[in-house]
Design a protein around this motif. Structure first.
Motif, PDB file in Angstrom:
ATOM      1  N   LYS A 173       0.819  -1.204   0.000  1.00 58.02           N
ATOM      2  CA  LYS A 173       0.000   0.000   0.000  1.00 58.02           C
ATOM      3  C   LYS A 173       0.857   1.260   0.000  1.00 58.02           C
ATOM      4  O   LYS A 173       0.501   2.249  -0.615  1.00 58.02           O
ATOM      5  N   THR A 215      -6.264   2.081  -6.939  1.00 58.40           N
ATOM      6  CA  THR A 215      -6.698   1.183  -5.872  1.00 58.40           C
ATOM      7  C   THR A 215      -7.377   2.016  -4.806  1.00 58.40           C
ATOM      8  O   THR A 215      -6.761   2.904  -4.211  1.00 58.40           O
ATOM      9  N   TYR A 274      -9.024   2.231  -1.222  1.00 58.74           N
ATOM     10  CA  TYR A 274      -9.032   1.572   0.076  1.00 58.74           C
ATOM     11  C   TYR A 274     -10.315   1.981   0.782  1.00 58.74           C
ATOM     12  O   TYR A 274     -10.519   3.156   1.091  1.00 58.74           O
ATOM     13  N   TYR A 306     -10.403  -2.495  -5.631  1.00 59.01           N
ATOM     14  CA  TYR A 306     -10.841  -2.217  -4.266  1.00 59.01           C
ATOM     15  C   TYR A 306     -10.111  -3.112  -3.278  1.00 59.01           C
ATOM     16  O   TYR A 306      -9.871  -4.288  -3.536  1.00 59.01           O
ATOM     17  N   ALA A 307      -9.766  -2.521  -2.138  1.00 56.22           N
ATOM     18  CA  ALA A 307      -9.111  -3.246  -1.046  1.00 56.22           C
ATOM     19  C   ALA A 307      -9.634  -2.672   0.265  1.00 56.22           C
ATOM     20  O   ALA A 307     -10.057  -1.515   0.323  1.00 56.22           O
ATOM     21  N   ASP A 356      -9.421  -0.994   3.739  1.00 60.06           N
ATOM     22  CA  ASP A 356      -8.543  -0.025   4.390  1.00 60.06           C
ATOM     23  C   ASP A 356      -8.273  -0.503   5.814  1.00 60.06           C
ATOM     24  O   ASP A 356      -9.170  -0.542   6.638  1.00 60.06           O
TER      25      ASP A 356
END
Length: 140
Positions: free
Chosen positions: A3, A61, A63, A104-105, A107
């Motif tokens: 990240k 990306t 978060y 998408y990830a 957070d």
């Protein structure tokens, strides 16, 4: 890819930061207003904490974290399922010539902050970071 690093190992450029923040705000507004044609996604309250963009601006990306941290997998699945509509809306609102692919990830910033607080509150850590006793200065 981690990240906190991009592919070249360099800090993100001003352009990457600007585009990432613009995508973050646009995505956040879109989700908050319920503009996606998916009732399941519109029922969720999702926070977009950060958007990181690759140096070539082709991949972003996002978060994200659902309110309260519950239903993370469902939120990711809904966002991924609606990725084409979300990308179209972002492209239209931002007026971009070429829109990045949005991934998408979850957070985990808040989890890491909680873990840091927990570690810093341990007795052995507090003992190590506590100021020295003032009585030691009087002996000199």
């Amino acid at each position: 890819m981690a990240k906190n690093a991009n592919r070249a190992g360099k800090a993100p450029s001003q352009r990457q930061l600007r585009v990432g923040e613009l995508i973050r705000r646009t995505l956040s507004e879109t989700l908050n207003r319920g503009e996606i044609h998916d009732p399941d996604l519109n029922r969720m309250s999702i926070t977009v904490g950060e958007v990181r963009v690759t140096p070539d601006l082709r991949i972003a990306t996002a978060y994200v974290l659902p309110l309260g941290g519950q239903g993370q997998e469902e939120a990711l699945a809904s966002l991924r399922e609606n990725r084409h509509e979300i990308r179209r809306i972002i492209t239209k609102k931002m007026g971009l010539k070429h829109s990045p692919e949005v991934r998408y990830a979850i957070d985990d910033t808040f989890d890491r902050m909680d873990e840091t607080r927990r570690l810093l509150s341990q007795d052995n850590v507090q003992r190590d970071i506590a100021p020295l006793d003032d009585t030691d200065d009087t002996q000199s």
